[in-house]
Write a protein that holds these residues in place. Structure first.
Motif, PDB file in Angstrom:
ATOM      1  N   ASN A 222      16.391   3.175  -6.385  1.00 57.49           N
ATOM      2  CA  ASN A 222      17.149   3.175  -7.591  1.00 57.49           C
ATOM      3  C   ASN A 222      16.992   2.605  -9.140  1.00 57.49           C
ATOM      4  O   ASN A 222      17.608   3.270 -10.143  1.00 57.49           O
ATOM      5  N   ALA A 223      17.476   1.517  -9.117  1.00 53.32           N
ATOM      6  CA  ALA A 223      17.246   0.071  -9.856  1.00 53.32           C
ATOM      7  C   ALA A 223      16.214  -0.056 -10.719  1.00 53.32           C
ATOM      8  O   ALA A 223      16.404  -0.765 -11.731  1.00 53.32           O
ATOM      9  N   GLY A 224      14.949   0.752 -10.295  1.00 53.22           N
ATOM     10  CA  GLY A 224      13.987   0.819 -10.905  1.00 53.22           C
ATOM     11  C   GLY A 224      12.864  -0.350 -10.363  1.00 53.22           C
ATOM     12  O   GLY A 224      13.394  -1.587  -9.942  1.00 53.22           O
ATOM     13  N   PHE A 225      11.972  -0.617 -11.101  1.00 55.18           N
ATOM     14  CA  PHE A 225      10.267  -1.387 -11.118  1.00 55.18           C
ATOM     15  C   PHE A 225       9.621  -1.484  -9.608  1.00 55.18           C
ATOM     16  O   PHE A 225      10.188  -1.516  -8.848  1.00 55.18           O
ATOM     17  N   GLY A 226       8.834  -2.337  -9.525  1.00 60.89           N
ATOM     18  CA  GLY A 226       7.903  -1.997  -8.859  1.00 60.89           C
ATOM     19  C   GLY A 226       6.893  -2.295  -9.133  1.00 60.89           C
ATOM     20  O   GLY A 226       5.981  -2.599 -10.565  1.00 60.89           O
ATOM     21  N   PRO A 227       5.327  -2.351  -8.721  1.00 56.73           N
ATOM     22  CA  PRO A 227       3.890  -2.339  -8.915  1.00 56.73           C
ATOM     23  C   PRO A 227       3.962  -1.738  -9.768  1.00 56.73           C
ATOM     24  O   PRO A 227       3.752  -0.366 -10.123  1.00 56.73           O
ATOM     25  N   VAL A 228       2.909  -2.293 -11.009  1.00 50.78           N
ATOM     26  CA  VAL A 228       2.407  -1.947 -12.442  1.00 50.78           C
ATOM     27  C   VAL A 228       0.931  -1.967 -13.085  1.00 50.78           C
ATOM     28  O   VAL A 228       0.609  -3.390 -12.519  1.00 50.78           O
ATOM     29  N   ALA A 229       0.917  -1.143 -13.418  1.00 48.62           N
ATOM     30  CA  ALA A 229      -0.658  -0.849 -13.836  1.00 48.62           C
ATOM     31  C   ALA A 229      -0.588  -0.722 -15.275  1.00 48.62           C
ATOM     32  O   ALA A 229       0.530  -0.402 -15.616  1.00 48.62           O
ATOM     33  N   LEU A 230      -0.937  -2.264 -16.465  1.00 46.42           N
ATOM     34  CA  LEU A 230      -0.564  -1.624 -17.352  1.00 46.42           C
ATOM     35  C   LEU A 230      -2.302  -0.986 -18.087  1.00 46.42           C
ATOM     36  O   LEU A 230      -3.006  -1.744 -18.180  1.00 46.42           O
ATOM     37  N   HIS A 231      -1.687   0.173 -19.198  1.00 45.51           N
ATOM     38  CA  HIS A 231      -3.065   1.177 -18.872  1.00 45.51           C
ATOM     39  C   HIS A 231      -3.317   0.003 -21.205  1.00 45.51           C
ATOM     40  O   HIS A 231      -1.888   0.882 -21.663  1.00 45.51           O
ATOM     41  N   VAL A 232      -3.848  -0.264 -21.155  1.00 44.17           N
ATOM     42  CA  VAL A 232      -4.057  -0.318 -22.726  1.00 44.17           C
ATOM     43  C   VAL A 232      -4.269   1.089 -23.402  1.00 44.17           C
ATOM     44  O   VAL A 232      -4.581   1.737 -23.228  1.00 44.17           O
ATOM     45  N   GLY A 233      -3.391   0.574 -24.775  1.00 48.65           N
ATOM     46  CA  GLY A 233      -3.055   2.255 -25.516  1.00 48.65           C
ATOM     47  C   GLY A 233      -4.711   2.627 -25.834  1.00 48.65           C
ATOM     48  O   GLY A 233      -4.937   4.266 -26.017  1.00 48.65           O
ATOM     49  N   GLU A 306      -1.791  -0.501  -1.447  1.00 45.57           N
ATOM     50  CA  GLU A 306      -1.812  -1.038  -3.093  1.00 45.57           C
ATOM     51  C   GLU A 306      -1.538   0.070  -3.981  1.00 45.57           C
ATOM     52  O   GLU A 306      -2.088   1.530  -4.198  1.00 45.57           O
ATOM     53  N   LEU A 307      -0.884   0.059  -5.706  1.00 44.85           N
ATOM     54  CA  LEU A 307      -1.042   1.055  -6.619  1.00 44.85           C
ATOM     55  C   LEU A 307      -2.492   1.292  -7.354  1.00 44.85           C
ATOM     56  O   LEU A 307      -3.408  -0.214  -6.436  1.00 44.85           O
ATOM     57  N   LEU A 384      -4.347  -1.926  -7.515  1.00 47.74           N
ATOM     58  CA  LEU A 384      -4.169  -3.340  -8.356  1.00 47.74           C
ATOM     59  C   LEU A 384      -4.286  -4.572  -7.723  1.00 47.74           C
ATOM     60  O   LEU A 384      -4.042  -5.201  -8.799  1.00 47.74           O
ATOM     61  N   ASN A 385      -4.696  -4.778  -6.754  1.00 47.15           N
ATOM     62  CA  ASN A 385      -4.522  -5.981  -6.181  1.00 47.15           C
ATOM     63  C   ASN A 385      -6.036  -5.845  -5.171  1.00 47.15           C
ATOM     64  O   ASN A 385      -5.646  -4.659  -4.460  1.00 47.15           O
ATOM     65  N   PRO A 386      -7.075  -6.502  -4.664  1.00 39.50           N
ATOM     66  CA  PRO A 386      -7.899  -6.356  -4.268  1.00 39.50           C
ATOM     67  C   PRO A 386      -6.782  -6.005  -2.481  1.00 39.50           C
ATOM     68  O   PRO A 386      -6.389  -7.383  -2.110  1.00 39.50           O
ATOM     69  N   ALA A 387      -7.300  -5.146  -1.906  1.00 42.31           N
ATOM     70  CA  ALA A 387      -6.908  -5.345  -0.535  1.00 42.31           C
ATOM     71  C   ALA A 387      -7.961  -4.482   0.639  1.00 42.31           C
ATOM     72  O   ALA A 387      -8.579  -3.900   0.167  1.00 42.31           O
TER      73      ALA A 387
END
Length: 898
Positions: A222-233, A306-307, A384-387
């Motif tokens: 509930n506090a937010g945040f987690g693994p994230v992928a950044l998609h360039v616009g 993984e995400l 997100l990361n090799p796994a």
């Protein structure tokens, strides 16, 4: 041809590369048309990846090549570039190295043995007297270069654009804003959108193309945040976790050498699916005329923990004369293997792809696409990361199932909050898109960059806005985190924020357990205030740094007023919860603090000839601070513009002082189209800072701090200016259709850039400003002397177009300081009436006044009102308000017009 600039023996350090802002740069002259190889010397072994870029024009100019090196041991290491590096012989370029992944917590590069005049070394802070050790190998380019001026088609600003913008910036009043306010229809998105070019750039120090990114993922709690992928616009890349993380880059064209989105003029405006879902949609046409439609999103799937980022690329021939193109997916990983459709790093899966691609160079998958038989599709599922991952085929059906599941998740999350529905799709989409961002980012100021951290004033307000949108559990969880972290350099301000926002959460939620759980901490804060006051010669709180960017320690009113408000409100709550001795003590202390501060304010204020009042933020100074003739002409004035609204919105000042302050803002350059003006360096109007930060290299706005100014606008009952700010924020204070905003935005034009720049987007607090304005339009409460609720205003400041014929405004499950609220306004204005159904909050009896305002197109005049079928005479036709004070339960209301 070789340039060799080796280190001395033994080597000495040039610069660290593991800090978020540590960058090592060297200039060089291209000796031939291709850079065949590049080497640097690692002085201290790196614990993670070092990223590399080559840029033209300046150290932070256009990026022409990207690469990386491992640097696992001291000594000479080759930089591996994503593609061949084409250069213009004789031109000066810049090699830049910096932290490449979050795991990089140690490492440095070596200094050159000799400092050459034709080479310039730089670090984060500017030019150095010594050079970076490096070796560059050049040869002649064979064949056509991968990118040149013919491919790089830029958008150009409209004729006379620069003069128009600079004229507006030179005005002490909000020249363009006042122009819009004078229009018969008032502010609308359509009559504001054309004034500025859109926001799009975040700078090549963050992304290789310089375009902003969107953070995609799911919150861990509930506090937010987690693994994230950044998609360039612009669709060019998907990046793991931070902007310098591992990535995949997309290249298209007949030779597969044109980076997706490279030519601005051939890239359509990006958007989100359904207008708000975290699914990026891009449309790009390559130099040969072939079109590529790209969709991308990130979510979890059964096959791995993984995400996973999913990308769908549709290649369309349309009217192009070519029958085949190449699509290259370049991965920053090394030594990949491709078996069927599974791409691996060692024994771990990096990605699953559409079959038919060929692995070349160890890290690039190339598709030869035949367009003679219609459109073609390529799918990518990148971890997100090799796994470890159960292999799967990312077909159209698999992709669509995953996308539908993601959309269902976020629609379900949004449904947990209140409903604020207005008759303007882009406003509803922005609201949902920003809520999704803030539910993900939670207490963090930003994500994917050096602002991925917490700040008390901003984080607490972001939590508050989520609570006011019905996400009370989210608000509480964010406050819990912020109550647990250490203070920064202005602890008094931070303690005040924690107290006042915790009090606001209690008034909204009636969560007594939350207060009890943190009671001793709250009392400790107030005892700290008491000790400060007892130690002060002036009887007020201690001097502190103005802000993170202005370290000078003085007694600043924005710190003191926020602390006063927090102490007063929390003391009153403790008093109401049977803590009479403690509550009474700190209520008295808060009154004492306010009285001493008000005496200082009255001694330092300046009454101006136009009737406005200047109130400085610094108190007890030797000389009385002078008003700013133009607020943002100086850095200090710019920061005053950001921080004094904390005072004005706190309830510390009486209405006369707030009114005079508000007039001063309007008369002395505080606003640009209702947005918050700011000038970081400062930069003269019409000028720019070549080495300036994106978002700040020309004079501009800093809408992160619009929240309290909007609260002041609501206090002053200036609805049209609130509407102006909302539409300007939507058109110019965030990226169009994707709703990403940073800390500061440029407004003044910058040479060679059509798009405007922002600093370190996304920003949860800037997102909160739009959300706050929308809620203030629909639900506005006022508070009394002890922080308890006093008034409730419904539809207080809505755009007039929202009550055109057939349109409706709906609010459901909206938490207020009086309890949960529902209402529906339906316009039948062409037939002379507007119908309203209201379910009053359960504690509305404590409200001293309750009003609803019906702002109609053309400001139609109310002639008669019926309430539950009976004539209701308590209305003000001039103010367009209907008095509902003392009314309870469900009300049926009809306003009649000529």
């Amino acid at each position: 041809m070789v340039i060799s600039h080796p280190p001395a023996t033994p080597a000495t350090k040039f610069a660290d590369i593991y800090g978020d802002n540590d960058i090592a740069i060297t200039s060089f002259e291209a000796r031939c048309s291709r850079l065949k190889a590049a080497y640097v010397w690692v002085h201290e072994e790196s614990s993670g990846l070092i990223a590399a870029q080559i840029s033209s024009e300046s150290p932070y100019g256009t990026v022409v090549a990207t690469g990386s090196l491992g640097g696992k041991s001291p000594g000479k290491h080759q930089i591996e570039f994503a593609t061949d590096v084409y250069l213009e012989k004789g031109q000066v370029y810049y090699l830049k190295l910096f932290k490449g992944e979050p795991a990089t917590v140690a490492g440095s590069l070596a200094k050159a043995a000799e400092n050459l005049d034709q080479i310039e070394g730089y670090n984060t802070y500017g030019p150095l007297a010594y050079d970076l050790a490096h070796e560059l190998v050049f040869d002649r380019w064979e064949g056509d270069p991968p990118a040149n001026e013919m491919l790089d088609e830029r958008k150009k600003t409209p004729k006379a654009y620069e003069n128009s913008v600079n004229d507006a910036l030179n005005s002490r009043t909000d020249l363009l804003g006042e122009e819009v306010l004078r229009l018969p229809e008032g502010p609308t998105y359509e009559n504001i959108a054309g004034y500025l070019t859109p926001l799009k750039l975040i700078g090549t120090a963050v992304t290789e193309s310089g375009v902003y990114y969107l953070p995609f993922g799911r919150p861990l709690n509930n506090a937010g945040f987690g693994p994230v992928a950044l998609h360039v616009g612009d669709g060019s890349q998907v990046i793991s976790q931070v902007a310098t993380g591992s990535k995949v880059t997309f290249f298209v064209g007949t030779e597969g050498r044109e980076r997706f989105g490279f030519a601005e003029a051939r890239l359509a405006q990006e958007s989100l699916e359904d207008g708000y879902q975290p699914i990026l949609v891009n449309n790009y046409t390559d130099y040969s005329g072939v079109t590529y439609v790209q969709e991308s999103f990130s979510d979890y799937t059964f096959a791995t923990t993984e995400l996973v980022s999913f990308v769908k690329l549709t290649i369309q021939k349309r009217n192009a004369e070519v029958n085949a193109v190449k699509v290259r997916l370049h991965f920053s990983d090394r030594d990949l293997t491709l078996n069927g459709n599974v791409l691996k790093v060692g024994n771990e899966v990096r990605a699953m792809l559409t079959e038919g691609g060929k692995l070349t160079g160890g890290n690039t998958v190339v598709y030869d696409v035949d367009l003679r038989h219609g459109d073609q599709e390529i799918y990518l599922a990148r971890l997100l990361n090799p796994a470890q991952c159960v292999p799967f085929d990312p077909t159209a059906s698999y992709y669509n199932v995953e996308k539908a599941e993601l959309k269902g998740f976020w629609d379900g999350e949004l449904a947990k909050g209140a409903v604020f529905e207005v008759p303007e799709e882009r406003v509803n989409n922005a609201q949902k898109g920003l809520l999704i961002q803030n539910l993900f980012m939670g207490y963090l100021y930003s994500i994917g960059n050096s602002y991925q951290t917490w700040y008390q004033p901003e984080g607490n307000d972001a939590a508050r806005i989520l609570g006011e949108y019905g996400f009370l559990e989210r608000q509480k969880a964010m406050h819990e985190v912020l109550l647990s972290v250490p203070f920064r350099r202005y602890r008094t301000w931070e303690m005040g924020e924690l107290l006042s926002h915790s009090a606001q959460y209690y008034h909204l939620s009636k969560d007594t357990a939350f207060i009890r759980r943190h009671e001793q901490k709250f009392i400790g804060f107030m005892e700290d205030f008491q000790a400060q006051m007892e130690a002060s010669a002036n009887g007020v709180l201690s001097a502190e740094a103005f802000s993170g960017d202005i370290p000078e320690k003085l007694v600043y009113l924005h710190h003191q007023a926020v602390a006063w408000r927090g102490m007063r409100d929390m003391a009153a709550i403790l008093l109401s919860l049977s803590q009479s001795a403690v509550g009474s003590r700190f209520v008295t202390l808060a009154d004492s603090l306010r009285n001493r501060l008000l005496r200082a304010v009255n001694e330092s204020k300046t009454l101006l000839s136009d009737g406005s009042i200047f109130l400085p933020t610094e108190l007890f100074t030797k000389a009385k601070p002078a008003p700013y003739a133009m607020i943002t002409a100086s850095k200090y004035g710019s920061y005053w513009n950001l921080c004094f609204p904390y005072v004005a919105a706190s309830g510390f000042l009486d209405r006369e002082l707030v009114s005079g302050y508000y007039q001063y803002l309007k008369n002395c350059g505080a606003f640009f189209l209702g947005m918050v003006r700011f000038n970081y360096y400062p930069v003269a109007i019409g000028d720019y800072r070549k080495d300036g930060l994106p978002g700040y290299k020309t004079t501009g706005v800093d809408n992160v701090y619009g929240l309290n100014i909007s609260r002041v606008i609501a206090m002053m009952d200036d609805p049209d200016r609130l509407v102006l700010s909302l539409y300007a924020k939507l058109a110019h204070g965030m990226t169009r259709n994707t709703f990403i905003s940073g800390e500061g935005d440029t407004v003044g034009p910058y040479p060679g850039e059509y798009y405007r720049t922002s600093y370190l987007s996304p920003s949860s607090f800037n997102n909160s400003w739009f959300l706050l304005m929308l809620r203030l339009m629909l639900v506005y409460e006022t508070e009394g002397e002890m922080g308890a609720p006093v008034e409730l205003h419904l539809a207080h400041s809505t755009p007039r177009g929202w009550l055109a014929q057939g349109k409706h405004i709906k609010v459901e499950k909206a938490p207020t300081l009086f309890g949960e609220l529902d209402y529906l306004i339906t316009s039948d204005i062409d037939n002379g009436k507007i119908n309203v159904a209201v379910t009053m909050p359960s504690q509305v009896d404590v409200a001293e006044r309750v009003f609803i305002r019906l702002r109609t197109p053309g400001k139609r005049r109310i002639e008669k009102v019926e309430l539950n079928g009976k004539v209701h005479r308590a209305f003000d036709a001039d103010q367009e308000t209907i008095d509902l004070t003392g009314k309870r339960g469900t009300l049926q209301l009809t306003a009649f017009y000529k």
